[in-house]
Design an enzyme around this catalytic site. Sequence first.
Site, PDB file in Angstrom:
ATOM      1  N   ASN A   9       0.872  -1.185   0.000  1.00 58.16           N
ATOM      2  CA  ASN A   9       0.000   0.000   0.000  1.00 58.16           C
ATOM      3  C   ASN A   9       0.905   1.230   0.000  1.00 58.16           C
ATOM      4  O   ASN A   9       1.490   1.578   1.026  1.00 58.16           O
ATOM      5  CB  ASN A   9      -0.884  -0.037   1.259  1.00 58.16           C
ATOM      6  CG  ASN A   9      -1.705   1.231   1.420  1.00 58.16           C
ATOM      7  OD1 ASN A   9      -1.783   2.056   0.508  1.00 58.16           O
ATOM      8  ND2 ASN A   9      -2.312   1.399   2.581  1.00 58.16           N
ATOM      9  N   HIS A  94      -9.469   0.745   4.958  1.00 57.33           N
ATOM     10  CA  HIS A  94      -8.187   0.974   5.631  1.00 57.33           C
ATOM     11  C   HIS A  94      -8.423   1.887   6.840  1.00 57.33           C
ATOM     12  O   HIS A  94      -9.238   2.804   6.782  1.00 57.33           O
ATOM     13  CB  HIS A  94      -7.188   1.613   4.666  1.00 57.33           C
ATOM     14  CG  HIS A  94      -5.797   1.617   5.207  1.00 57.33           C
ATOM     15  ND1 HIS A  94      -5.375   2.548   6.123  1.00 57.33           N
ATOM     16  CD2 HIS A  94      -4.748   0.780   5.015  1.00 57.33           C
ATOM     17  CE1 HIS A  94      -4.117   2.291   6.448  1.00 57.33           C
ATOM     18  NE2 HIS A  94      -3.712   1.216   5.781  1.00 57.33           N
ATOM     19  N   GLU A 166      -5.296  -5.400  10.676  1.00 59.23           N
ATOM     20  CA  GLU A 166      -4.322  -4.340  10.862  1.00 59.23           C
ATOM     21  C   GLU A 166      -4.633  -3.595  12.155  1.00 59.23           C
ATOM     22  O   GLU A 166      -5.466  -2.679  12.154  1.00 59.23           O
ATOM     23  CB  GLU A 166      -4.378  -3.351   9.699  1.00 59.23           C
ATOM     24  CG  GLU A 166      -4.074  -3.960   8.349  1.00 59.23           C
ATOM     25  CD  GLU A 166      -3.471  -2.944   7.401  1.00 59.23           C
ATOM     26  OE1 GLU A 166      -2.370  -3.195   6.926  1.00 59.23           O
ATOM     27  OE2 GLU A 166      -4.092  -1.894   7.170  1.00 59.23           O
ATOM     28  N   SER A 212       3.445  -2.246  10.435  1.00 55.69           N
ATOM     29  CA  SER A 212       4.898  -2.175  10.635  1.00 55.69           C
ATOM     30  C   SER A 212       5.621  -3.487  10.323  1.00 55.69           C
ATOM     31  O   SER A 212       6.575  -3.865  11.009  1.00 55.69           O
ATOM     32  CB  SER A 212       5.217  -1.692  12.059  1.00 55.69           C
ATOM     33  OG  SER A 212       4.695  -0.391  12.247  1.00 55.69           O
ATOM     34  N   GLY A 234       4.767   1.328   4.805  1.00 58.14           N
ATOM     35  CA  GLY A 234       6.070   1.984   4.653  1.00 58.14           C
ATOM     36  C   GLY A 234       7.129   1.129   3.966  1.00 58.14           C
ATOM     37  O   GLY A 234       7.854   1.617   3.087  1.00 58.14           O
TER      38      GLY A 234
END
Length: 250
Positions: A9, A94, A166, A212, A234
Amino acid sequence: MRRPLVAGNWKMNGTRSSVAALVDGIKAGIDGVTAEVVVCPAYVFLDQVRAALAGGPIGLGAQDVCDRDEGAFTGEVSGPMLAESGCNWVIVGHSERRQYYAESDALVAAKFAAARRAGLTPILCVGETLEEREAGRTEQVVERQLAAVAEHNGAAAFAEGVIAYEPVWAIGTGKTASPEQAQAVHAFVRDWLRARAGAAVAEAVRILYGGSVKGANAAELFAQPDIDGGLIGGASLKAEEFLTICRAAA
Ligand code: PEP
């Protein structure tokens, strides 16, 4: 046997040149990766990334979709538009959409339906905030988010989607759920699917972990029996790091 899936993403990041370099880097290292791999660039880069990925094994997804198919909905992008742009996947619900744009469970459920109407596979995100976890409400929150989708679409519709657990407190914070914490929620989701949609659906649906995930922690997360890959934020912006995660999902 569920084939592992790793989806990147990219959020609201990139320029035409950095996106070109990122796609080239991922393509250069994709040989030998057995997991299914998908990247989700910002809307404006979809066409560019579709062209760069053409003929290869990497799938294309969007980060959101409108719950309607066309009309006077300024700023929105519909499922048919995404399909025409070469997407096969779309993220719905999300936590950043739920938190910053006040997307309700009902709207997320309608977006799941819109994705299916357009022939896209929805990646449905669910997860609790830190406050909810500390209050012992993780399962209650995840169940509420799943139930809204089941009510709108029918529980059997989960067979045509992917679920991403998530925990909100782990997204972009550097705090990862431990493999045991993540597995516990994944097992809860699979049990819920078994009860609501039947054993065949529960065994077939892929449940990704997101929050993460990095090259250094991916393997131990993906080794858990109910974790079928990851939704990566990320770390998906760095080709080598993303490929390390993809290779860990064997
Ligand atoms: C995400 O945005 O879905 C996500 C998991 O982000 P990060 O990997 O950066 O925590």
